[in-house]
Design a protein around this motif. Structure first.
Motif, mmCIF file in Angstrom:
data_model
loop_
_atom_site.group_PDB
_atom_site.id
_atom_site.type_symbol
_atom_site.label_atom_id
_atom_site.label_comp_id
_atom_site.label_asym_id
_atom_site.label_seq_id
_atom_site.Cartn_x
_atom_site.Cartn_y
_atom_site.Cartn_z
ATOM 1 N N SER A 75 39.974 29.725 28.475
ATOM 2 C CA SER A 75 39.143 28.898 29.335
ATOM 3 C C SER A 75 37.666 29.178 29.082
ATOM 4 C CB SER A 75 39.485 29.178 30.800
ATOM 5 O OG SER A 75 38.574 28.527 31.653
ATOM 6 N N SER A 76 36.850 28.177 29.357
ATOM 7 C CA SER A 76 35.397 28.327 29.216
ATOM 8 C C SER A 76 34.744 28.667 30.547
ATOM 9 C CB SER A 76 34.787 27.036 28.650
ATOM 10 O OG SER A 76 35.036 25.945 29.541
ATOM 11 N N ILE A 77 35.548 29.081 31.524
ATOM 12 C CA ILE A 77 35.034 29.298 32.869
ATOM 13 C C ILE A 77 33.927 30.341 32.898
ATOM 14 C CG2 ILE A 77 36.721 31.083 33.472
ATOM 15 C CD1 ILE A 77 35.538 28.305 35.823
ATOM 16 N N PHE A 78 34.042 31.364 32.024
ATOM 17 C CA PHE A 78 33.043 32.420 32.040
ATOM 18 C C PHE A 78 31.752 31.990 31.365
ATOM 19 C CE2 PHE A 78 36.917 35.253 32.352
ATOM 20 C CZ PHE A 78 36.727 35.515 33.709
ATOM 21 N N LYS A 79 31.758 30.807 30.740
ATOM 22 C CA LYS A 79 30.513 30.234 30.225
ATOM 23 C C LYS A 79 29.785 29.450 31.306
ATOM 24 C CE LYS A 79 32.204 29.847 25.462
ATOM 25 N NZ LYS A 79 32.493 28.922 24.325
ATOM 26 N N LEU A 80 30.537 29.082 32.324
ATOM 27 C CA LEU A 80 29.948 28.314 33.426
ATOM 28 C C LEU A 80 29.453 29.212 34.547
ATOM 29 C CD1 LEU A 80 32.648 25.479 33.667
ATOM 30 C CD2 LEU A 80 30.431 25.396 32.496
ATOM 31 N N GLY A 99 46.678 32.175 42.183
ATOM 32 C CA GLY A 99 45.415 32.872 42.338
ATOM 33 C C GLY A 99 44.716 32.440 43.608
ATOM 34 N N ALA A 100 43.581 33.071 43.875
ATOM 35 C CA ALA A 100 42.766 32.672 45.022
ATOM 36 C C ALA A 100 42.060 31.352 44.751
ATOM 37 C CB ALA A 100 41.749 33.772 45.333
ATOM 38 N N LEU A 101 41.886 31.017 43.473
ATOM 39 C CA LEU A 101 41.232 29.770 43.078
ATOM 40 C C LEU A 101 42.280 28.722 42.732
ATOM 41 C CD1 LEU A 101 38.458 31.217 40.709
ATOM 42 C CD2 LEU A 101 38.307 30.764 43.174
ATOM 43 N N ALA A 102 42.043 27.489 43.166
ATOM 44 C CA ALA A 102 42.977 26.403 42.878
ATOM 45 C C ALA A 102 43.046 26.113 41.382
ATOM 46 C CB ALA A 102 42.565 25.150 43.641
ATOM 47 N N GLU A 103 41.993 26.473 40.647
ATOM 48 C CA GLU A 103 41.945 26.214 39.210
ATOM 49 C C GLU A 103 42.812 27.172 38.401
ATOM 50 O OE1 GLU A 103 38.505 24.599 41.295
ATOM 51 O OE2 GLU A 103 39.350 26.635 41.180
ATOM 52 N N THR A 104 43.281 28.237 39.013
ATOM 53 C CA THR A 104 44.109 29.214 38.309
ATOM 54 C C THR A 104 45.536 28.695 38.171
ATOM 55 O OG1 THR A 104 42.758 31.073 39.089
ATOM 56 C CG2 THR A 104 44.998 31.572 38.375
ATOM 57 N N ASN A 105 45.934 28.399 36.930
ATOM 58 C CA ASN A 105 47.272 27.843 36.644
ATOM 59 C C ASN A 105 47.541 26.609 37.499
ATOM 60 O OD1 ASN A 105 47.875 29.953 34.780
ATOM 61 N ND2 ASN A 105 48.380 31.291 36.490
#
Length: 230
Positions: free
Chosen positions: A182-187, A120-126
């Motif tokens: 993931s809880s990313i959408f809560k952040l 992904g574009a984000l390092a946090e993706t997988n």
């Protein structure tokens, strides 16, 4: 399951129509100059980079039925045959663009492919399982540095500025939080999260532009239907 490349033909043909760059539009380029194809992205473009990293089989395509309709054996492509950059290379009369992690020849004669399935574009993706976009950019900078060492500053600049940079990235950034609970959408709000994804892609474009890249192509994301409520 292997993704049939036939389903991508209409998208591919449309893209190729906008991809063709006649050499007579650039009088300073020698007619025999080969324009390199430099690829960044995810599983739609990965020609086998994930085979060279320690990851799970979820992010590898080195087993049947992958590859069966063209190569007759799995090559690491997440497809039953070729992926989009392979068709574009053929159309441009280039050899198959090699995966960065499987080649020692980083001269960009025809091009090079940094894409990684699941990235992904984000390092946090997988994270830890794929080569994210920022790392793909770092690998590109290593190749550009090697070019300057081998060809000199002007020679490397000519290769980099004549190259076409092709991207397919972003889908996994939106899918991964949903599939991994993931809880990313809560952040982050949806707007802020999209801004992060687009911002990373934009930053990558700018970095390549600073190096001299001028020709860019990118695939749109497919349609998503997110859960509005439960």
């Amino acid at each position: 399951m292997a993704i049939s490349c036939i389903k991508l033909c209409l998208v591919l043909l449309f893209f190729l129509a906008s991809f063709t760059i006649p050499l007579d539009c650039f009088p300073d380029i020698h007619p025999k100059t080969t324009v390199a194809l430099v690829v960044f992205g995810d599983s739609l473009f990965d020609p086998g980079n994930n085979d060279s990293i320690k990851t799970t089989t979820e992010f590898q395509a080195n087993f049947p039925p992958y590859g069966e309709s063209f190569f007759k054996y799995p090559t690491g492509r997440f497809c039953d045959g070729r992926v989009i950059p392979d068709f574009i290379a053929e159309y441009a009369k280039l050899n198959l663009i090699p995966p960065y992690l499987e080649t020692h020849n980083h001269q960009l004669a025809n091009g090079i492919n940094f894409a990684s399935g699941g990235a992904g574009a984000l390092a946090e993706t997988n994270t830890g399982l794929v080569i994210d976009l920022k790392m793909q950019l770092r690998n590109f900078k290593k190749v550009e540095k090697q070019l300057r060492m081998n060809l000199g500053k002007r020679g490397a600049q000519r290769v980099v500025s004549n190259a076409v940079y092709l991207f397919s990235i972003g889908s996994n950034d939106y899918l991964s939080p949903l599939t991994n609970n993931s809880s990313i959408f809560k952040l982050y709000s949806p707007q802020d999260y999209v801004a992060m994804v687009v911002g990373n892609i934009t930053a990558t474009f700018k970095e390549i532009y600073k190096k001299g890249g001028r020709k860019f192509g990118t695939l749109n994301l497919g349609p998503f239907r997110l859960f509005a409520e439960t």
